[in-house]
Every structure is written in structure tokens, then in C-alpha cells.
Design a protein around this motif. Structure first.
Motif, PDB file in Angstrom:
ATOM      1  N   ARG A   1       1.142   9.896  -0.631  1.00 43.08           N
ATOM      2  CA  ARG A   1       0.065   8.938  -0.351  1.00 43.08           C
ATOM      3  C   ARG A   1      -0.740   8.566  -1.669  1.00 43.08           C
ATOM      4  N   ALA A   2      -1.636   7.739  -1.780  1.00 44.55           N
ATOM      5  CA  ALA A   2      -2.479   7.213  -2.787  1.00 44.55           C
ATOM      6  C   ALA A   2      -3.405   8.476  -3.305  1.00 44.55           C
ATOM      7  N   LYS A   3      -3.795   8.422  -4.369  1.00 45.88           N
ATOM      8  CA  LYS A   3      -4.577   9.533  -4.910  1.00 45.88           C
ATOM      9  C   LYS A   3      -6.081   9.515  -4.020  1.00 45.88           C
ATOM     10  N   ASP A   4      -6.525   8.300  -3.592  1.00 45.15           N
ATOM     11  CA  ASP A   4      -7.555   8.106  -3.097  1.00 45.15           C
ATOM     12  C   ASP A   4      -7.537   8.184  -1.460  1.00 45.15           C
ATOM     13  N   HIS A   5      -6.460   8.400  -1.044  1.00 47.46           N
ATOM     14  CA  HIS A   5      -6.184   8.609   0.428  1.00 47.46           C
ATOM     15  C   HIS A   5      -7.009   9.939   0.982  1.00 47.46           C
ATOM     16  N   SER A   6      -7.822   9.421   2.114  1.00 47.65           N
ATOM     17  CA  SER A   6      -8.441  10.537   2.778  1.00 47.65           C
ATOM     18  C   SER A   6      -7.446  11.560   3.404  1.00 47.65           C
ATOM     19  N   PRO A   7      -7.444  12.877   3.403  1.00 46.10           N
ATOM     20  CA  PRO A   7      -6.607  13.721   4.020  1.00 46.10           C
ATOM     21  C   PRO A   7      -7.009  13.893   5.382  1.00 46.10           C
ATOM     22  N   ASN A   8      -8.089  13.460   5.777  1.00 45.12           N
ATOM     23  CA  ASN A   8      -8.491  13.751   7.306  1.00 45.12           C
ATOM     24  C   ASN A   8      -8.010  12.870   8.303  1.00 45.12           C
TER      25      ASN A   8
ATOM     26  N   ILE B   1      -3.339  10.174  16.382  1.00 39.32           N
ATOM     27  CA  ILE B   1      -2.312   9.685  15.766  1.00 39.32           C
ATOM     28  C   ILE B   1      -2.778   8.551  14.541  1.00 39.32           C
ATOM     29  N   TYR B   2      -3.958   8.103  14.530  1.00 42.99           N
ATOM     30  CA  TYR B   2      -4.510   7.308  13.527  1.00 42.99           C
ATOM     31  C   TYR B   2      -4.788   7.686  12.211  1.00 42.99           C
ATOM     32  N   GLN B   3      -4.617   7.028  11.228  1.00 38.92           N
ATOM     33  CA  GLN B   3      -5.147   7.138   9.760  1.00 38.92           C
ATOM     34  C   GLN B   3      -5.781   5.651   9.320  1.00 38.92           C
ATOM     35  N   ALA B   4      -6.757   6.185   8.511  1.00 35.23           N
ATOM     36  CA  ALA B   4      -7.498   5.057   7.912  1.00 35.23           C
ATOM     37  C   ALA B   4      -6.639   4.864   6.569  1.00 35.23           C
ATOM     38  N   ARG B   5      -6.261   3.707   6.227  1.00 37.54           N
ATOM     39  CA  ARG B   5      -5.594   3.200   5.000  1.00 37.54           C
ATOM     40  C   ARG B   5      -6.379   2.331   4.120  1.00 37.54           C
TER      41      ARG B   5
ATOM     42  N   GLU C   1     -10.315  -1.373   4.165  1.00 40.75           N
ATOM     43  CA  GLU C   1      -9.800  -0.367   4.914  1.00 40.75           C
ATOM     44  C   GLU C   1      -9.229  -0.924   6.327  1.00 40.75           C
ATOM     45  N   PHE C   2      -8.057  -0.198   6.952  1.00 38.85           N
ATOM     46  CA  PHE C   2      -7.478  -0.486   8.137  1.00 38.85           C
ATOM     47  C   PHE C   2      -7.160   0.730   8.796  1.00 38.85           C
ATOM     48  N   LYS C   3      -7.310   0.516  10.137  1.00 38.48           N
ATOM     49  CA  LYS C   3      -6.756   1.823  10.892  1.00 38.48           C
ATOM     50  C   LYS C   3      -5.232   1.526  11.386  1.00 38.48           C
TER      51      LYS C   3
END
Length: 233
Positions: free
Chosen positions: A168-175, A180-184, A191-193
């Protein structure tokens, strides 16, 4: 806060529309996705493994590519398919795909995959980095449509991500958020969910068997999980 499936799908489509011009940066390890020579080389070596597995299908006549995106894998499918029908919910990514490949072997359709209904059968149904974005309550209906779109004796091929943070991107949140969701995040900070489900090999195997396919699921060392399946009945 939990979001409805309808809202999630709408937001995912908007995310990939907005991300279309920068999507290839992820695959080609550019900008925020550049992890340095060693990790980049590891990435491309594993990409080559999956590409080789896809080529091993050999020549087929009619191919359906679902969520075809910017053409990264459409280009690979052109090596084995006589005719490709490529479906995507984003007109922006379709335009990039079409301009990139400029091939009369590819017919494009702008349509939400969840609203798509198969109208014919294909020798090969292909989707990459898509199944992980299918909300669980829509998974069975999607796989049923894949089954209906595959001719008897035909094949499916699916590629998706393993849960390696360096993909993933270097600034992508690991949390992770809400299971099942991620913030991108995009390059401009928006940012999008989205839904993002990382399947284990046995889970993916069971999904395809239950959907009516026999198959072979494999993983690369770090980044990818991929499956080749056959419809026997």
C-alpha cells in the motif's frame, strides 16, 4: 459507524473514479507507492509469477473481464484472448484503458458490476483486485453471476491482494476500520471508505467450490493471491 451497502458501493465507485489518473502509480510502484529498489523488485518478481500463471491458460476465444480498470491486466489478457469484453463502473478508467491499449479486440461496457447481469457465456471470466471489494452480503450473488457467465468447460481466473503493508501507499493507515472497511487516501488528501477483505487460500478455495467451480488457489510470497478455476457442469 456502519455504512449501508448502497452507500459503500456508491463511495467505492467514486473513489475509483477519482483515483483513475493515479491508479497505475500503485501497480508500477511510483510516488507514494515507491518502497525502494529491494521491495519494488520483490513486487515485480511476484507480478511476473501471476502473469505467467495467467498465460498458462493458453489461447481462448471469448474473455470477460470484470472491473477492468486502467488496462493493466486487460493488456495481459490480450496475449491469450481473441476477444475481450471489459466492464467497469468508472468511465474514467475505461477511457484510460481504451487509450492505453487501442485494440479492436476489446469491447468496453460502462456498468456497475453489481447491476450487471450475464447475457452470454465466455470461455474465461477474469477479475483482478475486485473480489476483496465485494461486500459480504453481495458475494454469493456476484459469484452466481460469474458461474452463469462461464461456459461449461470454461475457466475463471482471479487475482487479489495479500495483507502486506508494503503493498500500500507509504502514508496509508495500517489500522482497519469496522472490520471489512479501510480508509483510502488519494494524492490530493481526499479520503474514501471502501470494503477490503483479505482472503486466505482455503477461504477462496471454498468460495469457488461452493459457487460451482473446481480450482487451484495459490499465493506469492508476499503480495498476491490468485486462483484458476474450471466450470465442469
Amino acid at each position: 459507524m456502519q455504512v449501508s451497502t448502497t452507500d459503500l458501493i456508491r463511495d467505492q465507485i467514486e473513489y475509483y473514479r477519482s483515483r483513475s489518473s493515479e491508479y497505475d502509480e500503485w501497480f508500477y510502484r511510483i510516488g507514494r507507492y515507491d518502497r525502494g529498489q529491494e521491495l519494488n523488485d520483490r513486487w515485480f518478481a511476484e507480478v511476473a509469477i501471476v502473469q505467467k500463471a495467467l498465460r498458462e491458460i493458453g489461447q481462448v476465444n471469448q474473455v470477460l473481464e470484470l472491473a477492468s480498470g486502467t488496462g493493466i491486466w486487460t493488456e495481459q489478457l490480450l496475449q491469450i484472448g481473441a476477444k475481450i469484453e471489459a466492464i467497469d463502473a468508472s468511465a474514467e478508467t475505461i477511457a484510460i484503458n481504451q487509450n492505453k491499449l487501442n485494440s479492436d479486440k476489446v469491447a468496453y461496457r460502462h456498468q456497475d458490476i453489481f447491476a450487471w447481469e450475464p447475457e452470454r457465456e465466455y470461455d474465461l471470466v477474469f477479475f483482478s483486485f475486485w473480489l476483496s471489494h465485494v461486500p459480504p452480503d453481495l458475494l454469493q450473488s456476484f459469484l452466481k453471476k460469474v458461474y452463469l457467465a462461464t461456459r461449461k468447460g470454461g475457466q475463471i481466473f482471479a487475482i487479489d491482494s495479500r495483507n502486506d503493508p508494503t503493498s500500500r501507499a507509504k502514508d496509508h493507515s495500517p489500522n482497519r476500520q469496522d472490520g471489512i472497511y479501510q480508509a483510502r487516501k488519494l494524492n490530493d488528501g481526499r479520503e474514501f471508505k471502501i470494503a477490503k477483505i483479505y482472503y486466505q487460500p482455503d477461504e477462496l478455495q471454498n468460495l469457488f467450490v461452493n459457487a460451482g467451480f473446481t480450482g487451484d488457489v495459490r499465493v506469492t510470497e508476499n503480495y498476491f493471491i490468485y486462483a484458476r478455476g474450471w466450470k465442469s457442469t
